[in-house]
Design a protein around this motif. Structure first.
Motif, PDB file in Angstrom:
ATOM      1  N   THR A  41      -2.136  13.761  -7.439  1.00 28.98           N
ATOM      2  CA  THR A  41      -3.352  13.055  -7.054  1.00 28.98           C
ATOM      3  C   THR A  41      -3.356  11.674  -7.673  1.00 28.98           C
ATOM      4  O   THR A  41      -3.707  10.674  -7.022  1.00 28.98           O
ATOM      5  CB  THR A  41      -4.591  13.843  -7.544  1.00 28.98           C
ATOM      6  OG1 THR A  41      -4.387  15.216  -7.256  1.00 28.98           O
ATOM      7  CG2 THR A  41      -5.844  13.349  -6.851  1.00 28.98           C
ATOM      8  N   ASP A  42      -2.944  11.610  -8.948  1.00 29.88           N
ATOM      9  CA  ASP A  42      -2.867  10.314  -9.623  1.00 29.88           C
ATOM     10  C   ASP A  42      -1.856   9.410  -8.938  1.00 29.88           C
ATOM     11  O   ASP A  42      -2.064   8.204  -8.838  1.00 29.88           O
ATOM     12  CB  ASP A  42      -2.464  10.512 -11.093  1.00 29.88           C
ATOM     13  CG  ASP A  42      -3.613  11.030 -11.926  1.00 29.88           C
ATOM     14  OD1 ASP A  42      -4.627  10.337 -11.999  1.00 29.88           O
ATOM     15  OD2 ASP A  42      -3.502  12.125 -12.471  1.00 29.88           O
ATOM     16  N   ALA A  43      -0.742   9.988  -8.489  1.00 29.59           N
ATOM     17  CA  ALA A  43       0.285   9.180  -7.825  1.00 29.59           C
ATOM     18  C   ALA A  43      -0.282   8.544  -6.570  1.00 29.59           C
ATOM     19  O   ALA A  43      -0.111   7.341  -6.335  1.00 29.59           O
ATOM     20  CB  ALA A  43       1.494  10.052  -7.471  1.00 29.59           C
ATOM     21  N   ARG A  44      -1.007   9.344  -5.787  1.00 27.52           N
ATOM     22  CA  ARG A  44      -1.570   8.801  -4.549  1.00 27.52           C
ATOM     23  C   ARG A  44      -2.643   7.760  -4.851  1.00 27.52           C
ATOM     24  O   ARG A  44      -2.732   6.734  -4.191  1.00 27.52           O
ATOM     25  CB  ARG A  44      -2.165   9.933  -3.700  1.00 27.52           C
ATOM     26  CG  ARG A  44      -1.093  10.882  -3.188  1.00 27.52           C
ATOM     27  CD  ARG A  44      -1.572  11.730  -2.012  1.00 27.52           C
ATOM     28  NE  ARG A  44      -0.462  12.567  -1.547  1.00 27.52           N
ATOM     29  CZ  ARG A  44      -0.179  13.784  -2.029  1.00 27.52           C
ATOM     30  NH1 ARG A  44      -0.932  14.307  -2.978  1.00 27.52           N
ATOM     31  NH2 ARG A  44       0.847  14.462  -1.552  1.00 27.52           N
ATOM     32  N   ALA A  45      -3.460   8.014  -5.900  1.00 32.31           N
ATOM     33  CA  ALA A  45      -4.524   7.074  -6.245  1.00 32.31           C
ATOM     34  C   ALA A  45      -3.934   5.764  -6.749  1.00 32.31           C
ATOM     35  O   ALA A  45      -4.402   4.673  -6.388  1.00 32.31           O
ATOM     36  CB  ALA A  45      -5.437   7.688  -7.307  1.00 32.31           C
ATOM     37  N   LEU A  46      -2.873   5.860  -7.566  1.00 32.70           N
ATOM     38  CA  LEU A  46      -2.241   4.639  -8.066  1.00 32.70           C
ATOM     39  C   LEU A  46      -1.580   3.876  -6.924  1.00 32.70           C
ATOM     40  O   LEU A  46      -1.656   2.647  -6.861  1.00 32.70           O
ATOM     41  CB  LEU A  46      -1.201   4.976  -9.148  1.00 32.70           C
ATOM     42  CG  LEU A  46      -0.398   3.794  -9.695  1.00 32.70           C
ATOM     43  CD1 LEU A  46      -1.314   2.709 -10.260  1.00 32.70           C
ATOM     44  CD2 LEU A  46       0.575   4.249 -10.780  1.00 32.70           C
ATOM     45  N   ALA A  47      -0.962   4.612  -5.992  1.00 34.86           N
ATOM     46  CA  ALA A  47      -0.341   3.953  -4.830  1.00 34.86           C
ATOM     47  C   ALA A  47      -1.381   3.154  -4.065  1.00 34.86           C
ATOM     48  O   ALA A  47      -1.162   1.988  -3.717  1.00 34.86           O
ATOM     49  CB  ALA A  47       0.311   4.997  -3.921  1.00 34.86           C
ATOM     50  N   ALA A  48      -2.541   3.759  -3.833  1.00 32.78           N
ATOM     51  CA  ALA A  48      -3.603   3.079  -3.089  1.00 32.78           C
ATOM     52  C   ALA A  48      -4.110   1.863  -3.864  1.00 32.78           C
ATOM     53  O   ALA A  48      -4.327   0.791  -3.295  1.00 32.78           O
ATOM     54  CB  ALA A  48      -4.741   4.056  -2.808  1.00 32.78           C
ATOM     55  N   ALA A  49      -4.281   2.022  -5.208  1.00 31.98           N
ATOM     56  CA  ALA A  49      -4.796   0.920  -6.027  1.00 31.98           C
ATOM     57  C   ALA A  49      -3.830  -0.252  -6.040  1.00 31.98           C
ATOM     58  O   ALA A  49      -4.247  -1.420  -5.979  1.00 31.98           O
ATOM     59  CB  ALA A  49      -5.063   1.414  -7.452  1.00 31.98           C
ATOM     60  N   LEU A  50      -2.528   0.050  -6.127  1.00 32.15           N
ATOM     61  CA  LEU A  50      -1.510  -1.009  -6.124  1.00 32.15           C
ATOM     62  C   LEU A  50      -1.541  -1.759  -4.794  1.00 32.15           C
ATOM     63  O   LEU A  50      -1.505  -2.993  -4.759  1.00 32.15           O
ATOM     64  CB  LEU A  50      -0.118  -0.392  -6.325  1.00 32.15           C
ATOM     65  CG  LEU A  50       0.279  -0.029  -7.746  1.00 32.15           C
ATOM     66  CD1 LEU A  50       1.477   0.904  -7.729  1.00 32.15           C
ATOM     67  CD2 LEU A  50       0.609  -1.275  -8.544  1.00 32.15           C
ATOM     68  N   GLN A  51      -1.594  -0.994  -3.710  1.00 37.21           N
ATOM     69  CA  GLN A  51      -1.592  -1.595  -2.381  1.00 37.21           C
ATOM     70  C   GLN A  51      -2.818  -2.499  -2.210  1.00 37.21           C
ATOM     71  O   GLN A  51      -2.707  -3.652  -1.787  1.00 37.21           O
ATOM     72  CB  GLN A  51      -1.596  -0.474  -1.336  1.00 37.21           C
ATOM     73  CG  GLN A  51      -1.318  -0.933   0.079  1.00 37.21           C
ATOM     74  CD  GLN A  51       0.121  -1.419   0.247  1.00 37.21           C
ATOM     75  OE1 GLN A  51       1.050  -0.722  -0.106  1.00 37.21           O
ATOM     76  NE2 GLN A  51       0.287  -2.624   0.768  1.00 37.21           N
ATOM     77  N   THR A  52      -3.987  -1.983  -2.595  1.00 40.71           N
ATOM     78  CA  THR A  52      -5.218  -2.753  -2.442  1.00 40.71           C
ATOM     79  C   THR A  52      -5.170  -4.022  -3.284  1.00 40.71           C
ATOM     80  O   THR A  52      -5.470  -5.118  -2.801  1.00 40.71           O
ATOM     81  CB  THR A  52      -6.437  -1.909  -2.882  1.00 40.71           C
ATOM     82  OG1 THR A  52      -6.405  -0.686  -2.161  1.00 40.71           O
ATOM     83  CG2 THR A  52      -7.734  -2.629  -2.609  1.00 40.71           C
ATOM     84  N   ALA A  53      -4.764  -3.862  -4.556  1.00 39.80           N
ATOM     85  CA  ALA A  53      -4.728  -5.021  -5.444  1.00 39.80           C
ATOM     86  C   ALA A  53      -3.765  -6.074  -4.909  1.00 39.80           C
ATOM     87  O   ALA A  53      -4.073  -7.276  -4.905  1.00 39.80           O
ATOM     88  CB  ALA A  53      -4.330  -4.599  -6.858  1.00 39.80           C
ATOM     89  N   ALA A  54      -2.590  -5.630  -4.441  1.00 39.51           N
ATOM     90  CA  ALA A  54      -1.606  -6.586  -3.931  1.00 39.51           C
ATOM     91  C   ALA A  54      -2.130  -7.277  -2.681  1.00 39.51           C
ATOM     92  O   ALA A  54      -1.801  -8.437  -2.412  1.00 39.51           O
ATOM     93  CB  ALA A  54      -0.277  -5.877  -3.632  1.00 39.51           C
TER      94      ALA A  54
END
Lengths: 204, 204
Positions: A41-54
Motif C-alpha cells: 500500500t505504501d509503495a502505491r501511495a509513494l508512486a502516486a505522490a512521486l507522480q503528482t509532485a513531479a
C-alpha cells in the motif's frame, strides 16, 4: 545452473531507489524488500505522490520557491506579508529554514544558485534580472542578501550589492558570527574575525 | 500571516517517503527536494517501478521466494537444480545471501517466519504443510534447516526436525561456529560452545 536473483521488477525497483542521494546498493535493496514484504500500500501511495509532485510542483513565477503549477507560492500570495522586505536566497530550499525561525515576515527571492565562475555559473544564469524588476515594483524596499558566507556566496552578495546600489532600495547582508549556543572554541578564525567586525554595542 | 510551508503535493511526498524504514523527517525532506530539484525523471521512473513491483511481484507458489505473478521463481523453474536438496529458510530475503555464496545448488523453501509463541506465530502460520508435501514429492531428499540460530530459530528447527523425522528424508542443520575472518576475541560464549561442539577432525 544460474544463480537465483530477484525477479526483473524487483531489480528495476532497486536500481531506481539507488538513484536517491545517499542510498547505496544495500539500502536500496532494504527499501525494495520492505515495500514488497510490508508496504505494498505504501509503495502505491509513494508512486502516486512521486507522480503528482513531479507533475504539479513548479517554481513560483514570482519568487522561485516551490508552488503548484501556475500558482503563486503561499508567501507571494499572502497580502499580509511585508512586501517592502525582500530576502534574497540561493535556493528554494533556503526559504523554509528562515520561515521556521519565525523571524521574517517579508517576501523571498530565490536566485537559483550563486555566482561561481569555476562552475560556469554567471550572473545571467541566475534570477538577477527578475530581482531588479521586483525591486523596481517596490521602490524604497529593503533587500536582505541572505546568500551563503562561502567565497561564491560573498562574491554573489558583492555583485548584487553593487548592482542594487543604483536602485531605489536599501541593501543589507545577514550577520555573520558565532552560531547560537556555540562556544568560542569551536569557531574558526574567519568566523571569529567576522563576529568581532560585526560587534554591536550594548547599553545606551 | 501564516508561515510558509511546502505546497501540499510536496508535503504528501515527504510523508510517504518518511514511511520507508530508517528514513526520518530530515531524510524524507532531503529525498523529496532532490526529486524536485534534480530528479523529476527519476521521480517518474521510481513511481513506475514501485507501481509495477507492487502489482506483478508475488510469492513463488512452490518455494515462497519472490516471483512474477503466476510464475515459478527462477530456481524452481530451473531443471538443472538438484531437487533432492531442500534448504528451509525463514524469509524470502534469506535466499539471496545463500545464492550469492555460490555454495548451494538445490531448491529453497521459505517458511514465512519462525515459530514464536510470544509473538503469536504458531506452526500453522508458517508454510509447514506445504514443506511436508514437497518432501513427499521428493522421497529420500535432504532437508537443510537454515533457519536462524536465535531461540525462536532453534525452536523452529527442533519442531521441523521432529516432524520430518517421520518422513522419508535426511535432515541437517547448518553449522554454527565462529564467522569467517573473525578472531576468537569477538565471539560470545554460546558461539564458542557451539563451535567446539561442532568441531571437525582434520587429517585422516
Amino acid at each position: 545452473m544460474k544463480a537465483q536473483d530477484y525477479p526483473a521488477p524487483v531489480l528495476e525497483l532497486i536500481t531506481r531507489l539507488k538513484r536517491m542521494p545517499g542510498v547505496g546498493s544495500r539500502g536500496a535493496e532494504r527499501f525494495a524488500l520492505w515495500f514488497l514484504q510490508h508496504g505494498r500500500t505504501d509503495a502505491r501511495a509513494l508512486a502516486a505522490a512521486l507522480q503528482t509532485a513531479a507533475d504539479v510542483v513548479s517554481a513560483c513565477p514570482e519568487c522561485g520557491f516551490f508552488a503548484q503549477e501556475g500558482k503563486l507560492c503561499t508567501a507571494c500570495d499572502d497580502p499580509t506579508r511585508d512586501s517592502s522586505l525582500l530576502c534574497v536566497v540561493e535556493q528554494p530550499t533556503d526559504v523554509l529554514p528562515i520561515e521556521r525561525s519565525g523571524s521574517f515576515r517579508g517576501l523571498y527571492h530565490c536566485l537559483g544558485g550563486k555566482i561561481s565562475p569555476l562552475d560556469g555559473v554567471m550572473p545571467e544564469d541566475l534570477s538577477v534580472q527578475h530581482l531588479l524588476e521586483r525591486v523596481h515594483q517596490h521602490p524604497g524596499c529593503e533587500v536582505i542578501l541572505a546568500v551563503g558566507s562561502d567565497v561564491d556566496g560573498e562574491a554573489t552578495a558583492l555583485y548584487l550589492a553593487e548592482l542594487l546600489g543604483r536602485e531605489n532600495c536599501r541593501i543589507s547582508r545577514i550577520a555573520q558570527g558565532i552560531p547560537a549556543g556555540a562556544g568560542l572554541g569551536h569557531a574558526d578564525a574567519v568566523t571569529l574575525m567576522r563576529a568581532l567586525d560585526g560587534r554591536r554595542s550594548l547599553g545606551s
